[in-house]
Design an enzyme around this catalytic site. Structure first.
Site, mmCIF file in Angstrom:
data_model
loop_
_atom_site.group_PDB
_atom_site.id
_atom_site.type_symbol
_atom_site.label_atom_id
_atom_site.label_comp_id
_atom_site.label_asym_id
_atom_site.label_seq_id
_atom_site.Cartn_x
_atom_site.Cartn_y
_atom_site.Cartn_z
ATOM 1 N N ASP A 285 -94.689 -43.375 26.461
ATOM 2 C CA ASP A 285 -93.966 -44.456 27.124
ATOM 3 C C ASP A 285 -93.893 -45.636 26.151
ATOM 4 O OD1 ASP A 285 -92.563 -45.974 28.915
ATOM 5 O OD2 ASP A 285 -93.916 -45.677 30.602
ATOM 6 N N TYR A 286 -93.207 -46.647 26.562
ATOM 7 C CA TYR A 286 -92.896 -47.813 25.732
ATOM 8 C C TYR A 286 -94.167 -48.416 25.115
ATOM 9 C CZ TYR A 286 -89.420 -51.593 24.961
ATOM 10 O OH TYR A 286 -88.517 -52.477 24.444
#
Ligand code: NOJ
Length: 758
Positions: A285-286
């Protein structure tokens, strides 16, 4: 079968065998040939996913110098870039400037529609309609690919039993059985039959894993869960996505048993790849790789090594892989082979989506006009919205309204385009949304409608500032709350009926939008009290991205229609249901608590060794001094304008052997005055087993249409797998003994019948 047909059938089978064989990891000649030619730097470049910003940033960091890095072969994919022309330009940067001309994956969060935004996933799950959900995903994929995007960061399948957590809005609610069916429908809808077709996209199951169970409902918080609960209650939807052939998976931000998902080898390799056989690629994820520094696991080089070795293939935004792997190879901390394996999986995704053959496959500038925001798409979005609404109560049959009524249309969400789409609609446009005021006027042109805002969504400017990060969602009126309230009461008094549209602004739920108090904000509660005090019939249209605590409002003599955030056709769809053009059929996919103190609360909880008597306090039993145990509104609840009667529940056998299925049949009658749809629900109770069973679990459902007065026999089959669970050794087994089946309109269904498994 003639010779010719037989010959063709064999040929077709052979063709599929070759295709499937060709798609297994490590066996695509085109990919292997590329890998042979690649330098270490080029391979590391493929593991780098960036966003140039410009779209909606979903983290604190935005990538820099993206263009330069693409030209230097340091980027494998980007997101936040859309439109065939822009995507073509981006692909050109990669294809025309890098030695091996490898195109980019272009990703996006298409969570509930691309431009034609449809209801929040939590809302859509309340339709219990798998065909419709698949159609919705198909429409989203057609629109997104028309705009150049071939990789979707969806479905989000995190089981959530804590409505304080704002991202409950993005998933399918609390139940692993229903959640798994929904995931399957979404993956099929996005990926279609052939991933290289220009209108299909790679799906990405997220967030692996357990992201929906953070401590105290606070986003990104730790998760601590035993394996038995994990396997039985939280993991099934991720597995269902993999079984449905999802092409990629995204890790979650949280840690699991002390190791963040992005660096968790047990999760990414032992479970995902070895136990479940996943052969797609895994993206972080980010900046979740970098965030392992804050988690306390070391510096950027160390956490990047940890991630790769755990089984992570692509690094979103953080650039830890890009900036440290060469050094790590030199120092012997990772091997080139490990990098090659990750790179292979990214290239295989590019191969399956057809990019290696044609980098511009998704860059046809004629398509947006033809495929995006079409009349049919908007029509589907309207239908999807009507199916997502849940009629929580309908005192005195206030709803549906007559189309020529004199209506006071009151509330801060009546004339409010900014709050119709819902959270996580970064590609949608608020200015396209139909407001409730517009919808009412268009569906009931003869009605006399007077509008008053009545209240602010919240009167608290500090709260409003936090909610308004992506634009103005809460507007605090120049007029005083008292004057607005007064105006609304006057409008109400001079009308036949009041419709109050109230609830949450879109960004009151969603990412980093956890709340400790999930009631309707006080400004609006005051409005509701004042409207009810006029003694006019009041229908509350309740918008939110999560279950709310509404004991006060639920106890009032009102109708309550829960509409979530309905998307671009919000106003039209709400009017369709309020005026009875569509009879509501949605059923809750989450349990609604009486208070935050009951959380987590869900229908498949266990009995305990000291179960409390229903609605009666007893010392030394499992209950509260200050609340009942039961929820305010049970899972599966949802009324209709008509009524249904369940009788005559039967099984086709009273005893079955291991591996056999069993069928339950019930008679369902529409006993009211409208045609309508009902979701028949089947719950299973395993009476005795080696690990404590839930009181009951959803194991089947069917959505049925019945004309008024009509009766139907509805059958639901339980497969051998439906009787299985993960035991203490995490083996998936069914154990002999008695089972009880309950069938009915919600999770409190009482009609029951038993059988024995030999
Ligand atoms: C962060 C979110 O957690 C994830 O769901 C999303 O896909 C990425 N940002 C990319 O926008």
């Amino acid at each position: 079968m003639g010779y010719r047909t037989a010959y063709l059938t064999i040929l077709a089978h052979l063709f599929f065998v070759v295709i499937l064989w060709g798609q297994q990891s490590g066996s695509i000649p085109q990919v292997e040939a590329l890998l042979q030619k690649m330098t270490l730097e080029e391979k590391i470049g493929q593991l780098n996913l960036l966003t140039p910003g410009g779209g909606v940033a979903t983290g604190a960091v935005v990538s820099k110098n993206v263009e330069v890095k693409i030209k230097a072969g340091q980027v494998g994919g980007i997101f936040g870039v859309a439109g065939p022309e822009r995507v073509r330009m981006a692909q050109k940067l990669a294809v025309e400037n890098t030695r091996l001309k490898i195109p980019l994956l272009i990703g996006s969060d298409v969570i509930h529609g691309y431009k034609t935004t449809y209801p929040l996933p939590l809302g859509l799950s309340c339709s219990w309609d798998m065909e419709l959900i698949q159609q919705a995903a198909r429409m989203a994929a057609t629109e997104a690919t028309a705009d150049g995007i071939m990789w979707n960061f969806s479905p989000m399948v995190d089981i959530a039993r804590d409505p304080r957590w704002g991202r409950i809005a993005e998933g399918a609610g609390e139940d692993p059985y229903l959640g798994s069916k929904i995931v399957e429908a979404m993956v099929k809808g996005y990926q279609g039959e052939n991933l290289s077709a220009p209108n299909t996209m790679l799906a990405c199951v997220k967030h692996v894993a357990l992201y929906g169970a953070p401590e105290a409902g606070r986003d990104y918080h730790s998760v601590d869960m035993g394996k038995v609960k994990m396997f039985n209650q939280y993991l099934p939807p991720y597995k269902a996505a993999i079984d449905a052939g999802v092409s990629s998976a995204m890790t979650s931000f949280n840690d699991i048993d002390g190791i963040p998902a992005s660096g968790n080898k047990w999760l990414l390799t032992d479970l995902l790849r070895k136990r479940w056989g996943f052969d797609g690629f895994v993206v972080s994820d980010y900046t979740s790789v970098n965030e392992m520094i804050a988690h306390g696991l070391g510096d950027l080089q160390e956490v990047s090594v940890l991630a790769l070795k755990a089984g992570l293939d692509m690094d979103m935004v953080g650039e830890g892989f890009l900036t440290t792997f060469k050094k790590s190879v030199e120092e012997g901390k990772v091997t080139e082979e490990e990098i090659t394996n990750a790179c292979r999986r990214v290239l295989e995704a590019k191969y399956i989506s057809g990019l290696l053959d044609d980098p511009y496959r998704y860059s046809d500038k004629e398509r947006p006009k033809k495929d995006i925001l079409t009349k049919e798409n908007r029509k589907l979005a309207r239908k999807l919205a009507t199916r997502s609404f849940v009629l929580l109560k309908n005192h005195d049959e206030i709803l549906p309204l007559k189309k020529d009524a004199k209506i006071a249309l009151v509330g801060p969400l009546v004339d409010n385009q900014n709050n119709m789409l819902g959270t996580w609609a970064p590609t949608g446009e608020t200015k396209l949304a139909i407001t409730i005021l517009e919808g009412f006027k268009s569906v009931a042109p003869k009605a006399i409608i007077t509008y008053a805002k009545g209240a602010n969504i919240s009167d608290d400017p500090e709260f409003a500032k936090k909610v308004n990060v992506f634009g103005e969602r809460i507007t605090i009126d120049e007029r005083s709350p008292e004057i607005m309230l007064q105006e609304a009461v006057e409008v109400a008094k001079s009308s036949d009926v009041v419709v109050a549209v109230i609830g949450e602004a879109t960004e009151m739920s969603g990412e980093a939008a956890s709340r400790t108090d999930i009631s309707i904000p006080e400004s609006q509660k005051k409005l509701i009290r004042a409207l009810v005090a006029t003694n006019k019939p009041v229908a509350l249209v309740l918008m939110s991205g999560r279950p709310l605590t509404i004991p006060e409002e639920f106890g009032m003599p009102v109708a309550i229609l829960q509409v979530w955030h309905p998307g671009v056709e919000a106003g039209n769809a709400i009017a369709d249901v309020v005026f009875g053009d569509y009879n509501p059929s949605g059923k809750l996919t989450t349990t609604w608590p009486r208070s935050v103190g009951q959380i987590p609360i869900y229908h498949s909880a266990k009995n305990t060794g000291r179960p409390a008597p229903e609605n009666k306090f007893q010392k030394f039993k499992s209950n509260y001094l200050d609340s009942e145990n039961t929820p305010l509104i049970p899972f599966g609840h949802g009324l209709s304008y008509t009524s249904f009667e369940y009788t005559d529940l039967k099984l086709n056998k009273s005893e079955i052997s291991q591996g056999e299925s069993i069928q339950a049949t019930v008679t369902l009658k529409n006993t009211g005055n409208f045609d309508g749809e009902e979701v028949v629900q089947l719950y299973l109770q395993d009476m005795v087993r080696t690990i404590t069973p839930p009181k009951r679990q959803l194991k089947g459902f069917k959505k049925v249409i019945l004309k008024k007065g009509e009766s139907k026999q509805v059958s639901i089959t339980l497969s051998a797998n439906d009787l299985k669970f993960y035991n203490s050794n995490l083996e998936f087994v069914s154990e002999p003994g008695e089972f009880k089946i309950y069938v009915g309109t919600d999770s409190n269904a009482t009609l029951s019948v038993s059988f024995t498994l030999k």
